[in-house]
Motif scaffolding. Sequence first.
Motif, PDB file in Angstrom:
ATOM      1  N   GLY A 222      -3.217  12.500   6.350  1.00  0.00           N
ATOM      2  CA  GLY A 222      -4.579  12.668   5.853  1.00  0.00           C
ATOM      3  C   GLY A 222      -4.757  12.218   4.415  1.00  0.00           C
ATOM      4  N   LYS A 223      -3.973  11.241   4.008  1.00  0.00           N
ATOM      5  CA  LYS A 223      -3.992  10.794   2.617  1.00  0.00           C
ATOM      6  C   LYS A 223      -4.332   9.309   2.531  1.00  0.00           C
ATOM      7  CE  LYS A 223      -2.124  14.726   1.060  1.00  0.00           C
ATOM      8  NZ  LYS A 223      -2.819  15.676   0.159  1.00  0.00           N
ATOM      9  N   LEU A 224      -4.918   8.939   1.428  1.00  0.00           N
ATOM     10  CA  LEU A 224      -5.119   7.545   1.056  1.00  0.00           C
ATOM     11  C   LEU A 224      -4.422   7.335  -0.281  1.00  0.00           C
ATOM     12  CD1 LEU A 224      -6.469   4.733   1.321  1.00  0.00           C
ATOM     13  CD2 LEU A 224      -8.471   5.704   0.156  1.00  0.00           C
ATOM     14  N   LEU A 225      -3.417   6.480  -0.278  1.00  0.00           N
ATOM     15  CA  LEU A 225      -2.684   6.172  -1.501  1.00  0.00           C
ATOM     16  C   LEU A 225      -3.254   4.907  -2.113  1.00  0.00           C
ATOM     17  CD1 LEU A 225      -0.259   6.801  -3.387  1.00  0.00           C
ATOM     18  CD2 LEU A 225       1.098   5.256  -1.939  1.00  0.00           C
ATOM     19  N   LEU A 226      -3.683   4.995  -3.358  1.00  0.00           N
ATOM     20  CA  LEU A 226      -4.230   3.843  -4.078  1.00  0.00           C
ATOM     21  C   LEU A 226      -3.262   3.413  -5.166  1.00  0.00           C
ATOM     22  CD1 LEU A 226      -7.993   4.854  -4.478  1.00  0.00           C
ATOM     23  CD2 LEU A 226      -6.940   3.426  -2.711  1.00  0.00           C
ATOM     24  N   ILE A 227      -3.055   2.119  -5.267  1.00  0.00           N
ATOM     25  CA  ILE A 227      -2.137   1.548  -6.255  1.00  0.00           C
ATOM     26  C   ILE A 227      -2.942   0.698  -7.229  1.00  0.00           C
ATOM     27  CG2 ILE A 227      -0.117   0.072  -6.590  1.00  0.00           C
ATOM     28  CD1 ILE A 227       0.470   0.643  -3.558  1.00  0.00           C
TER      29      ILE A 227
END
Length: 253
Positions: A222-227
Amino acid sequence: MDVTLSDEEILRYNRQIVLKDFDFERQEQLKASRVLIVGLGGLGCAVAPYLVSAGVGEITLCDFDTVSVSNLQRQILHNDETLGMPKTVSALNGLAKLNPFVRLITDDQPLAEENADERVKYHHAVVDCSDNVATRELLNRTCYRHKIPLISGAAIRMEGQLSVFRWHDDEPCYRCISRLFGDQGLSCVEAGIMAPLAGMVGTMQAMETLKVLTGYGESPRGKLLLIDAMVTRFREFSVRRDPLCEVCGTDPA
């Protein structure tokens, strides 16, 4: 299929096998696994070598484009000698040299509604390395329908993102996330991309795929990882399942 590791495979994968709690059993799980990689651009060219070298038993390479000179800056499986060649063939040429124990299959047919189900449901995981929203949405719908884990990545400019979808009851799908941002159709042609960013996102997708296949470690549920590569910053956002989502919603509009 016999997934027992040969003596040569045990030596080849020794550095993974000796990892705490990984052992022979999980290495054999990798050998028994089938993975579909959709897209052999910057992301796919970073994902594929690590899945091959790590010992995933069967990998299907899906792309219907050909190699152009503008690809070479970041798509590291392709080179000047493979210009004009189908990306599947170009990638196969390099990957086949990495590990003789992995079966590599090429698929150069465009992914569409009428053929997505048969191509997706055969696999244990799908890695979305595509470069357009339409393909991502199609993979999301198809993987959700068959409950096949989807490891999704994107990279443009100096920005990347990563999500893992396992289809638990309380988790969002890709559409839940894309609804938040609307239809953004920018491509690398229009916005550009720094070469190593594709490698950063792609290798992270490879790591999450290995974890999904073996149950080793934890996926970012349930996560969105942004770089943000401009300032070398990682941000993680929790995303709730949208009850109005057309794909996974409990009360779709």
